[in-house]
Scaffold this active site. Structure first.
Site, PDB file in Angstrom:
ATOM      1  CB  CYS A 279      -0.929  -0.004   1.211  1.00  0.00           C
ATOM      2  SG  CYS A 279      -2.117  -1.345   1.162  1.00  0.00           S
TER       3      CYS A 279
HETATM    4  N1  NAD Z   1      -2.949  -5.816   2.100  1.00  0.00           N
HETATM    5  C1  NAD Z   1      -3.332  -4.729   2.743  1.00  0.00           C
HETATM    6  O1  NAD Z   1      -2.896  -4.487   3.860  1.00  0.00           O
HETATM    7  C2  NAD Z   1      -4.310  -3.753   2.125  1.00  0.00           C
HETATM    8  C3  NAD Z   1      -4.885  -2.785   2.954  1.00  0.00           C
HETATM    9  C4  NAD Z   1      -5.793  -1.886   2.414  1.00  0.00           C
HETATM   10  C5  NAD Z   1      -6.083  -1.937   1.058  1.00  0.00           C
HETATM   11  N2  NAD Z   1      -5.495  -2.887   0.257  1.00  0.00           N
HETATM   12  C6  NAD Z   1      -5.861  -2.910  -1.152  1.00  0.00           C
HETATM   13  O2  NAD Z   1      -6.761  -3.992  -1.364  1.00  0.00           O
HETATM   14  C7  NAD Z   1      -6.547  -4.585  -2.647  1.00  0.00           C
HETATM   15  C8  NAD Z   1      -6.250  -6.056  -2.501  1.00  0.00           C
HETATM   16  O3  NAD Z   1      -5.044  -6.206  -1.776  1.00  0.00           O
HETATM   17  P1  NAD Z   1      -4.617  -7.577  -1.094  1.00  0.00           P
HETATM   18  O4  NAD Z   1      -3.488  -7.244  -0.186  1.00  0.00           O
HETATM   19  O5  NAD Z   1      -5.789  -8.297  -0.550  1.00  0.00           O
HETATM   20  O6  NAD Z   1      -4.076  -8.362  -2.362  1.00  0.00           O
HETATM   21  P2  NAD Z   1      -3.700  -9.937  -2.453  1.00  0.00           P
HETATM   22  O7  NAD Z   1      -2.694 -10.052  -3.511  1.00  0.00           O
HETATM   23  O8  NAD Z   1      -3.403 -10.458  -1.080  1.00  0.00           O
HETATM   24  O9  NAD Z   1      -5.058 -10.610  -2.904  1.00  0.00           O
HETATM   25  C9  NAD Z   1      -5.640 -10.366  -4.137  1.00  0.00           C
HETATM   26  C10 NAD Z   1      -6.282 -11.658  -4.627  1.00  0.00           C
HETATM   27  O10 NAD Z   1      -6.970 -11.380  -5.842  1.00  0.00           O
HETATM   28  C11 NAD Z   1      -6.832 -12.502  -6.716  1.00  0.00           C
HETATM   29  N3  NAD Z   1      -7.134 -12.054  -8.052  1.00  0.00           N
HETATM   30  C12 NAD Z   1      -6.398 -11.281  -8.886  1.00  0.00           C
HETATM   31  N4  NAD Z   1      -7.062 -11.035 -10.019  1.00  0.00           N
HETATM   32  C13 NAD Z   1      -8.250 -11.666  -9.922  1.00  0.00           C
HETATM   33  C14 NAD Z   1      -9.385 -11.771 -10.759  1.00  0.00           C
HETATM   34  N5  NAD Z   1      -9.442 -11.151 -11.931  1.00  0.00           N
HETATM   35  N6  NAD Z   1     -10.394 -12.517 -10.338  1.00  0.00           N
HETATM   36  C15 NAD Z   1     -10.377 -13.139  -9.137  1.00  0.00           C
HETATM   37  N7  NAD Z   1      -9.344 -13.057  -8.294  1.00  0.00           N
HETATM   38  C16 NAD Z   1      -8.298 -12.318  -8.671  1.00  0.00           C
HETATM   39  C17 NAD Z   1      -5.417 -12.970  -6.461  1.00  0.00           C
HETATM   40  O11 NAD Z   1      -5.248 -14.319  -6.846  1.00  0.00           O
HETATM   41  C18 NAD Z   1      -5.286 -12.775  -4.949  1.00  0.00           C
HETATM   42  O12 NAD Z   1      -5.642 -13.928  -4.216  1.00  0.00           O
HETATM   43  C19 NAD Z   1      -5.431  -3.765  -3.287  1.00  0.00           C
HETATM   44  O13 NAD Z   1      -5.986  -2.740  -4.044  1.00  0.00           O
HETATM   45  C20 NAD Z   1      -4.724  -3.164  -2.093  1.00  0.00           C
HETATM   46  O14 NAD Z   1      -4.056  -1.958  -2.420  1.00  0.00           O
HETATM   47  C21 NAD Z   1      -4.634  -3.802   0.785  1.00  0.00           C
END
Ligand code: NAD
Length: 436
Positions: A279
């Site tokens: 992030c």
């Molecule tokens: N990790 C954090 O601490 C956090 C905190 C706040 C916001 N975010 C935001 O949330 C969002 C997700 O982050 P995350 O950390 O959960 O990511 P992540 O990589 O842990 O998880 C994302 C998941 O989406 C899946 N994926 C990708 N493309 C796909 C599709 N087309 N269809 C179905 N599944 C799909 C991936 O296989 C993966 O399991 C990002 O935008 C991130 O910036 C993350």
């Protein structure tokens, strides 16, 4: 303010917990959200392209530290939370939340291809009464400029705010944290229309303690970027404070601790190895990119990014200087890096500055090993490493120990006694003492 029969039906289904929720992307954000909605009594279908994640969840096994398997398994065994890679499951869903990654391209520009791919799948199954909520962090305008036209193009007969609903609600989860969780962290929500917002507030309000409405999806998108830019800029300032204090012969940590005794008007940020995680290093660049398209240069973001990305190089030079002080060359010296996760008490290594430090040290010929209680091994670009088996032996044999991540499991006093030389990016081995 109920505008249509579809909205009435949606709200009723939420109220009676008969609404079915789809969650696209079951990572750090999507899985905890799926669990929270399932625990609130909804039927949840998690959709992920990663078949290993789907298989693990189908067996009731968690792969996210914040969600213990003991919490997940009863939900999956009861069929309250199911996982699949088949988007056709959306046909049965009343709502769908998008939690896919939003990384940067090699050029540093936003990569919203995951959001587009998820949206195109949803468009196939969009039906009257459906709520779509984007949770992925992105630049202001994504919901109305990228998602809405794709949904509308597919189903021209469905009108947003009447036949289907579209919101943006940024995720604030802080992995590893136990006091502020998905349930009790207030959640901001913006809708494309007031009816969309009403639907979003109803669904999320049924599972989360506080949902904070804002006037538009753009305001909700910008709120998230303000929060993360605030952190990036303040961390950048703390890092520059370190550089400035060094020039002045001062201890930056002592100065920061002293300033933090002010009970108002100051918030403590500390220097460190550089930014890490999915992030803080990335999200502000989504905002500066958007502003560039409007002929505006986001100066704070650019400056903070410049300072923060230079920190691994600063610390690698500190290792070189420390070895030099004891008449050793960096080339051929054994350097042990403690902690490779991007922050303490988790295993997530995304954008971890420890990786840059390791790379820079190896480039200069150091023989680098690492220890991290959460990371048994890793493969990052051309670096393939395994955690040292015997920490005590590694500490005593290393020419220099670099503290990159301040995991709580480490006994810093003991590490200070065992190590010959310490370069401490987190200032945990010898804590600053006021008045000392
Ligand atoms: N990790 C954090 O601490 C956090 C905190 C706040 C916001 N975010 C935001 O949330 C969002 C997700 O982050 P995350 O950390 O959960 O990511 P992540 O990589 O842990 O998880 C994302 C998941 O989406 C899946 N994926 C990708 N493309 C796909 C599709 N087309 N269809 C179905 N599944 C799909 C991936 O296989 C993966 O399991 C990002 O935008 C991130 O910036 C993350």
């Amino acid at each position: 303010m109920i505008s249509s029969e579809h909205q009435r039906t949606f709200l009723e289904r939420v109220q009676t917990r008969t609404a079915r929720l789809g969650i696209i992307g079951l990572g750090y954000v999507g899985l905890p959200l799926a669990v929270v909605f399932a625990e609130a009594g909804f039927h949840v279908v998690g959709i992920d392209l990663d078949t290993r994640k789907v298989a693990a969840l189908t067996h009731g096994e968690s792969y996210i530290e914040d969600i213990p398997t003991a919490r997940l398994a009863p939900l999956t065994h009861a069929g309250r939370l199911v996982a699949t890679s088949d988007f056709a499951a959306l046909r049965e869903c009343d709502a769908v939340s998008i939690c896919v990654p939003t990384p940067l391209r090699k050029t540093g520009d936003p990569d919203i291809s995951f959001i587009i791919a998820a949206t195109e799948q949803i468009a196939h199954y969009l039906h009257p009464g459906m709520l779509v909520v984007l949770e992925s962090t992105t630049y202001p305008g994504t919901t109305t400029e990228v998602i809405l036209p794709r949904l509308s193009a597919h189903e021209a007969a469905l009108r947003v705010g009447e036949d289907f609903f579209l919101c943006f609600s940024p995720e604030r989860v802080d992995p590893g944290r136990t006091d502020w969780t998905t349930v009790n962290t207030p959640k901001v929500m913006g809708g494309v229309t007031p009816q969309c917002l009403q639907a979003g507030l109803a669904l999320y309000g049924a599972a989360l303690q506080t949902v904070v409405p804002v006037s538009s999806t753009e305001a909700a998108e910008m709120t998230k970027l303000l929060e993360n830019t605030f952190r990036a800029v303040n961390i950048g300032m703390a890092n520059e404070m370190l550089l400035m204090c060094e020039r002045l012969g001062l201890d930056a940590w002592e100065v920061i601790e002293a300033a933090a005794t002010k009970p108002f008007g100051f918030m403590k940020f500390t220097p460190g190895p550089g930014l890490g995680g999915h992030c803080i290093p990335i999200d502000p660049l989504y905002l500066s990119w958007k502003l560039r398209t409007l002929n505006y240069r986001a100066q704070f973001i650019e400056l903070a990014s410049e300072i923060n990305t230079a920190m691994p190089r600063y610390w690698a030079r500190k290792v070189q200087d420390a070895l030099n002080e004891v008449s050793k060359a960096i080339k051929g010296s054994h350097v042990l890096v403690l902690g490779v996760a991007y922050k303490k008490d988790i295993s997530d290594m995304r954008e971890s500055p420890a990786l840059d430090i390791i790379h820079l040290l190896q480039q200069q010929g150091a023989l680098v090993s690492y220890h991290d209680p959460y990371v048994p091994s890793f493969h990052y670009e051309r670096i393939v490493m395994e955690c040292v088996a015997d920490l005590d032996a590694a500490l005593t044999s290393a020419d220099c120990v670099v503290v990159a991540t301040d995991h709580s499991a480490y006994d810093w006093a003991a590490i200070g006694r065992q190590a010959r030389l310490v370069v401490d990016t987190r200032r945990v081995v010898r804590k600053p003492a006021l008045g000392g």
